[in-house]
Design a protein around this motif. Structure first.
Motif, PDB file in Angstrom:
ATOM      1  N   CYS A   3       9.648   3.361   2.929  1.00 40.00           N
ATOM      2  CA  CYS A   3      10.842   2.557   3.264  1.00 40.00           C
ATOM      3  C   CYS A   3      11.346   1.682   2.118  1.00 40.00           C
ATOM      4  N   GLY A   4      10.532   1.507   1.080  1.00 40.28           N
ATOM      5  CA  GLY A   4      10.986   0.710  -0.059  1.00 40.28           C
ATOM      6  C   GLY A   4      10.721  -0.784   0.059  1.00 40.28           C
ATOM      7  N   ASP A   5      10.216  -1.262   1.211  1.00 38.89           N
ATOM      8  CA  ASP A   5       9.826  -2.676   1.307  1.00 38.89           C
ATOM      9  C   ASP A   5       8.582  -2.935   0.458  1.00 38.89           C
ATOM     10  N   ASP A   6       8.191  -4.209   0.373  1.00 41.05           N
ATOM     11  CA  ASP A   6       6.995  -4.522  -0.430  1.00 41.05           C
ATOM     12  C   ASP A   6       5.767  -3.805   0.120  1.00 41.05           C
ATOM     13  N   ALA A   7       4.973  -3.234  -0.780  1.00 47.81           N
ATOM     14  CA  ALA A   7       3.748  -2.538  -0.356  1.00 47.81           C
ATOM     15  C   ALA A   7       2.643  -3.548  -0.118  1.00 47.81           C
ATOM     16  N   GLU A   8       1.857  -3.317   0.938  1.00 43.24           N
ATOM     17  CA  GLU A   8       0.742  -4.210   1.269  1.00 43.24           C
ATOM     18  C   GLU A   8      -0.589  -3.583   0.917  1.00 43.24           C
ATOM     19  N   GLU A   9      -0.666  -2.275   1.053  1.00 44.04           N
ATOM     20  CA  GLU A   9      -1.938  -1.596   0.778  1.00 44.04           C
ATOM     21  C   GLU A   9      -1.676  -0.143   0.405  1.00 44.04           C
ATOM     22  N   THR A  10      -2.799   0.548   0.093  1.00 46.74           N
ATOM     23  CA  THR A  10      -2.689   1.961  -0.247  1.00 46.74           C
ATOM     24  C   THR A  10      -3.048   2.773   0.985  1.00 46.74           C
ATOM     25  N   LYS A  54      -2.412   9.506  -1.763  1.00 42.80           N
ATOM     26  CA  LYS A  54      -2.462   8.045  -1.767  1.00 42.80           C
ATOM     27  C   LYS A  54      -1.088   7.524  -2.119  1.00 42.80           C
ATOM     28  N   ALA A  55      -0.599   6.604  -1.300  1.00 40.83           N
ATOM     29  CA  ALA A  55       0.729   6.063  -1.582  1.00 40.83           C
ATOM     30  C   ALA A  55       0.782   4.602  -1.179  1.00 40.83           C
ATOM     31  N   PRO A  56       1.536   3.799  -1.928  1.00 45.78           N
ATOM     32  CA  PRO A  56       1.717   2.404  -1.513  1.00 45.78           C
ATOM     33  C   PRO A  56       2.453   2.351  -0.180  1.00 45.78           C
ATOM     34  N   TRP A  57       2.016   1.420   0.691  1.00 41.94           N
ATOM     35  CA  TRP A  57       2.541   1.403   2.065  1.00 41.94           C
ATOM     36  C   TRP A  57       2.738  -0.034   2.516  1.00 41.94           C
ATOM     37  N   CYS A  58       3.799  -0.252   3.287  1.00 42.40           N
ATOM     38  CA  CYS A  58       4.151  -1.598   3.725  1.00 42.40           C
ATOM     39  C   CYS A  58       3.308  -2.084   4.904  1.00 42.40           C
ATOM     40  N   GLY A  59       2.610  -1.158   5.575  1.00 39.03           N
ATOM     41  CA  GLY A  59       1.809  -1.553   6.735  1.00 39.03           C
ATOM     42  C   GLY A  59       2.513  -1.292   8.057  1.00 39.03           C
ATOM     43  N   ASP A  60       3.749  -0.812   8.016  1.00 45.00           N
ATOM     44  CA  ASP A  60       4.509  -0.582   9.244  1.00 45.00           C
ATOM     45  C   ASP A  60       4.263   0.836   9.774  1.00 45.00           C
ATOM     46  N   GLU A  61       3.932   0.889  11.067  1.00 39.75           N
ATOM     47  CA  GLU A  61       3.643   2.185  11.694  1.00 39.75           C
ATOM     48  C   GLU A  61       4.840   3.134  11.617  1.00 39.75           C
ATOM     49  N   ASN A  73     -12.119  -2.666   1.769  1.00 37.02           N
ATOM     50  CA  ASN A  73     -12.158  -4.109   1.518  1.00 37.02           C
ATOM     51  C   ASN A  73     -11.440  -4.423   0.225  1.00 37.02           C
ATOM     52  N   ASP A  74     -11.390  -5.703  -0.096  1.00 37.01           N
ATOM     53  CA  ASP A  74     -10.586  -6.128  -1.233  1.00 37.01           C
ATOM     54  C   ASP A  74     -11.039  -5.513  -2.547  1.00 37.01           C
ATOM     55  N   GLU A  75     -12.339  -5.201  -2.627  1.00 35.44           N
ATOM     56  CA  GLU A  75     -12.833  -4.625  -3.884  1.00 35.44           C
ATOM     57  C   GLU A  75     -12.160  -3.290  -4.190  1.00 35.44           C
ATOM     58  N   ASP A  76     -12.114  -2.409  -3.158  1.00 35.24           N
ATOM     59  CA  ASP A  76     -11.519  -1.098  -3.396  1.00 35.24           C
ATOM     60  C   ASP A  76     -10.006  -1.116  -3.249  1.00 35.24           C
ATOM     61  N   ALA A  77      -9.516  -2.174  -2.602  1.00 31.59           N
ATOM     62  CA  ALA A  77      -8.094  -2.168  -2.290  1.00 31.59           C
ATOM     63  C   ALA A  77      -7.292  -2.220  -3.575  1.00 31.59           C
ATOM     64  N   GLU A  78      -6.544  -1.173  -3.808  1.00 29.67           N
ATOM     65  CA  GLU A  78      -5.683  -1.194  -4.974  1.00 29.67           C
ATOM     66  C   GLU A  78      -4.381  -1.814  -4.525  1.00 29.67           C
ATOM     67  N   ILE A  79      -4.315  -3.123  -4.634  1.00 37.03           N
ATOM     68  CA  ILE A  79      -3.111  -3.808  -4.191  1.00 37.03           C
ATOM     69  C   ILE A  79      -1.978  -3.463  -5.153  1.00 37.03           C
ATOM     70  N   HIS A  80      -0.917  -3.011  -4.594  1.00 36.31           N
ATOM     71  CA  HIS A  80       0.195  -2.575  -5.424  1.00 36.31           C
ATOM     72  C   HIS A  80       1.141  -3.733  -5.661  1.00 36.31           C
ATOM     73  N   ASP A  81       0.755  -4.588  -6.623  1.00 31.12           N
ATOM     74  CA  ASP A  81       1.566  -5.760  -6.918  1.00 31.12           C
ATOM     75  C   ASP A  81       2.946  -5.334  -7.395  1.00 31.12           C
ATOM     76  N   GLY A  82       3.943  -5.800  -6.692  1.00 36.03           N
ATOM     77  CA  GLY A  82       5.301  -5.475  -7.099  1.00 36.03           C
ATOM     78  C   GLY A  82       5.715  -4.050  -6.795  1.00 36.03           C
ATOM     79  N   GLU A  83       4.831  -3.260  -6.187  1.00 42.41           N
ATOM     80  CA  GLU A  83       5.215  -1.892  -5.849  1.00 42.41           C
ATOM     81  C   GLU A  83       5.870  -1.850  -4.480  1.00 42.41           C
ATOM     82  N   ASP A  84       6.570  -0.783  -4.251  1.00 39.03           N
ATOM     83  CA  ASP A  84       7.284  -0.651  -2.983  1.00 39.03           C
ATOM     84  C   ASP A  84       6.647   0.421  -2.114  1.00 39.03           C
ATOM     85  N   CYS A  85       6.777   0.245  -0.799  1.00 39.87           N
ATOM     86  CA  CYS A  85       6.314   1.251   0.159  1.00 39.87           C
ATOM     87  C   CYS A  85       6.988   2.587  -0.194  1.00 39.87           C
ATOM     88  N   ALA A  86       6.197   3.620  -0.301  1.00 35.80           N
ATOM     89  CA  ALA A  86       6.725   4.919  -0.701  1.00 35.80           C
ATOM     90  C   ALA A  86       7.732   5.464   0.309  1.00 35.80           C
TER      91      ALA A  86
END
Ligand SMILES: [Zn+2]
Length: 488
Positions: free
Chosen positions: A474-481, A432-439, A459-472
């Motif tokens: 590319c380093g951009d803002d993470a959107e999801e796990t 599991k890693a924070p990810w920016c959403g970019d393919e 869904n939003d309940e399980d979504a561990e939103i990585h507030d302030g975390e970076d995509c593992a």
């Protein structure tokens, strides 16, 4: 050489998983490879088909309890139908097999061998639906589809033609269709967890890996013992795009015309592959009692002077079990010794073995052996048909616990690119890693170690939103796990 000539498994599950799997499938009598020149096709033998029928029976029952009716549509789809939903054409084009001739006549329009049936089912649903009173409409078909992938054949996991069911539904609202999508995903989960003894993870596919044309693709994923994930069943919320492409509309109570919200959901014989791969071992197939064609094999052990009483006792017990609805086989073959029989039924995956010799007869007991670990217990002859149910539960619990342990130990976290690569490289499993959403960030991992994003939280309940975390990556803002894994 005939399939049965060499009985035992010679490959190791741990060290040579691919060869081991192929050997188990063939030697347990589940399937053969197709004719030469037809790579990608397999012949499903009766023992393999019986397992598929059990899966079918379970799911079919669950579907019917929840408003689904079965139907059947043609094997072929006119090219013009496929083209009406452009995502479907683009998504499946490289894998479609085409029929161009009927007899000696060239066809005016070529026909696709169905890779999936949305584009032939939706236009007929459009004919059947007039008003909101016709909704929801739910049909399912049990069929085979063809996807011409040029990869190595792996029975039940990778074949050009495969058996599956595909459900197709239409609803008035997004909520109705979304509930439907979730209901089917839950039924797939319960097939795995309650029937096949395999725990699964639920999630959604990332945007770039959705079913062509779908709004959301949801998935259950099962982790195999070799650390790879199997996409074990998918359920798609299609939005209104298919309805719009195929004029699947209805009139509301206010006489407005609206496009329906549709879903489709499918589970294939890949579930069989997951079943075989998860539980079997270096002695052969291992099956949970829930699905085994024979739940109990009785092996009588006699000498000339005890044959009669042992056989009589064994037959009596077999009858008791049968009367109680237990699937039982009494192996009374004279020309084979007990050791040979033990090996053969172990290879075939019978979950519980009864050993009955003169001592068991005298003591009025039965020696019961569990297939997965060889544990043996002595049970009283009396009430044996009831007592064996507990043994089934125990065997099931052992199989489930082993699979669960494998899953729990193999979900890890990573926060940097090299950590993802190293962890999957070393252990397999999910990372599991924070990810920016970019393919592109997935591509980078794929290029290195052939691992991909198999799912993101649903869904939003399980979504561990990585507030302030970076995509593992590319380093951009993470959107999801993202769950990275190698996959089948
Ligand atoms: Zn990124």
């Amino acid at each position: 050489m005939s399939d049965e000539q060499e009985l035992g498994i010679t490959e190791s599950k741990q060290y040579n998983t691919g060869e081991w799997y192929a050997e188990v499938v063939q030697k347990a009598g589940l399937a053969n490879y197709g004719p030469e020149g037809m790579s990608g096709f397999i012949v499903t033998r009766p023992r393999g088909y019986a397992l598929w029928e059990s899966i079918q029976n379970y799911l079919d029952g669950e579907f019917k309890k929840t408003g689904v009716q079965n139907a059947y549509f043609p094997l072929f789809i006119p090219e013009s139908y496929l083209e009406r939903e452009k995502d479907i054409v683009e998504g499946f084009d490289p894998e479609v097999a085409w029929v161009t001739h009927g007899g000696h006549e060239e066809l005016e329009e070529r026909l696709a061998v169905r890779p999936t049936s949305e584009s032939i089912i939706a236009p007929y649903m459009a004919r059947w639906v007039r008003s909101h009173r016709d909704l929801p409409l739910r049909v399912n078909q049990w069929a085979s589809v063809v996807r011409w992938e040029a990869t190595e054949t792996k029975p039940f996991f990778r074949t050009k033609e495969f058996l599956w069911q595909e459900g197709h539904t239409a609803h008035e609202t997004r909520d109705g269709a979304w509930d439907e999508t979730m209901t089917r995903l839950s039924q797939y989960q319960s097939l795995y967890e309650d029937v096949l003894a395999i725990p699964v993870l639920r999630g959604a596919k990332p945007e770039h890996d959705k079913f062509p044309g779908a709004d959301t693709t949801t998935t259950v994923e099962a982790l195999m013992p070799d650390g790879k994930s199997v996409q074990a069943g998918t359920s798609h919320y299609l939005g209104t795009s298919f309805a719009e492409a195929f004029d699947l509309t209805y009139t509301t109570e206010d006489e407005d015309e609206e496009p329906a919200h549709t879903t489709s959901w499918g589970l294939s014989w890949r579930s069989l592959g997951a079943l075989i791969m998860t539980h079997s071992d270096d002695q052969g197939l291992v099956l949970p009692p829930t699905i085994a064609p024979e739940q109990v094999v009785i092996v009588p052990i006699w000498q000339a002077d005890t044959q009669e009483k042992v056989l009589e006792y064994a037959e009596d017990i077999a009858e008791d079990l049968e009367d109680a609805g237990v699937r039982v086989e009494l192996d009374a073959r004279d020309e084979r010794n007990p050791g040979f029989k033990f090996n053969e039924w172990e290879l075939k995956g019978v979950p519980v073995r009864f050993e009955i010799g003169p001592n068991e007869v005298d003591d009025e007991v039965v020696t019961v052996v569990h297939r997965p670990d060889g544990e043996s217990v002595e049970l009283d002859r009396e009430n044996i048909a009831e007592a064996v149910q507990e043994q089934f539960d125990e065997v099931y619990a052992k199989l489930y616990a082993a699979a669960e342990e494998n899953l729990e130990e193999n979900v890890r976290e990573a926060s940097a690119r090299n950590e993802i690569l190293g962890t999957i490289g070393q252990h397999g499993g999910y990372v599991k890693a924070p990810w920016c959403g970019d393919e592109a960030c997935e591509e980078e991992i794929k290029d290195q170690i052939a691992a991909e994003i198999v799912m993101v939280p649903l869904n939003d309940e399980d979504a561990e939103i990585h507030d302030g975390e970076d995509c593992a990556v590319c380093g951009d803002d993470a959107e999801e796990t993202a769950y990275f894994a190698k996959s089948y």
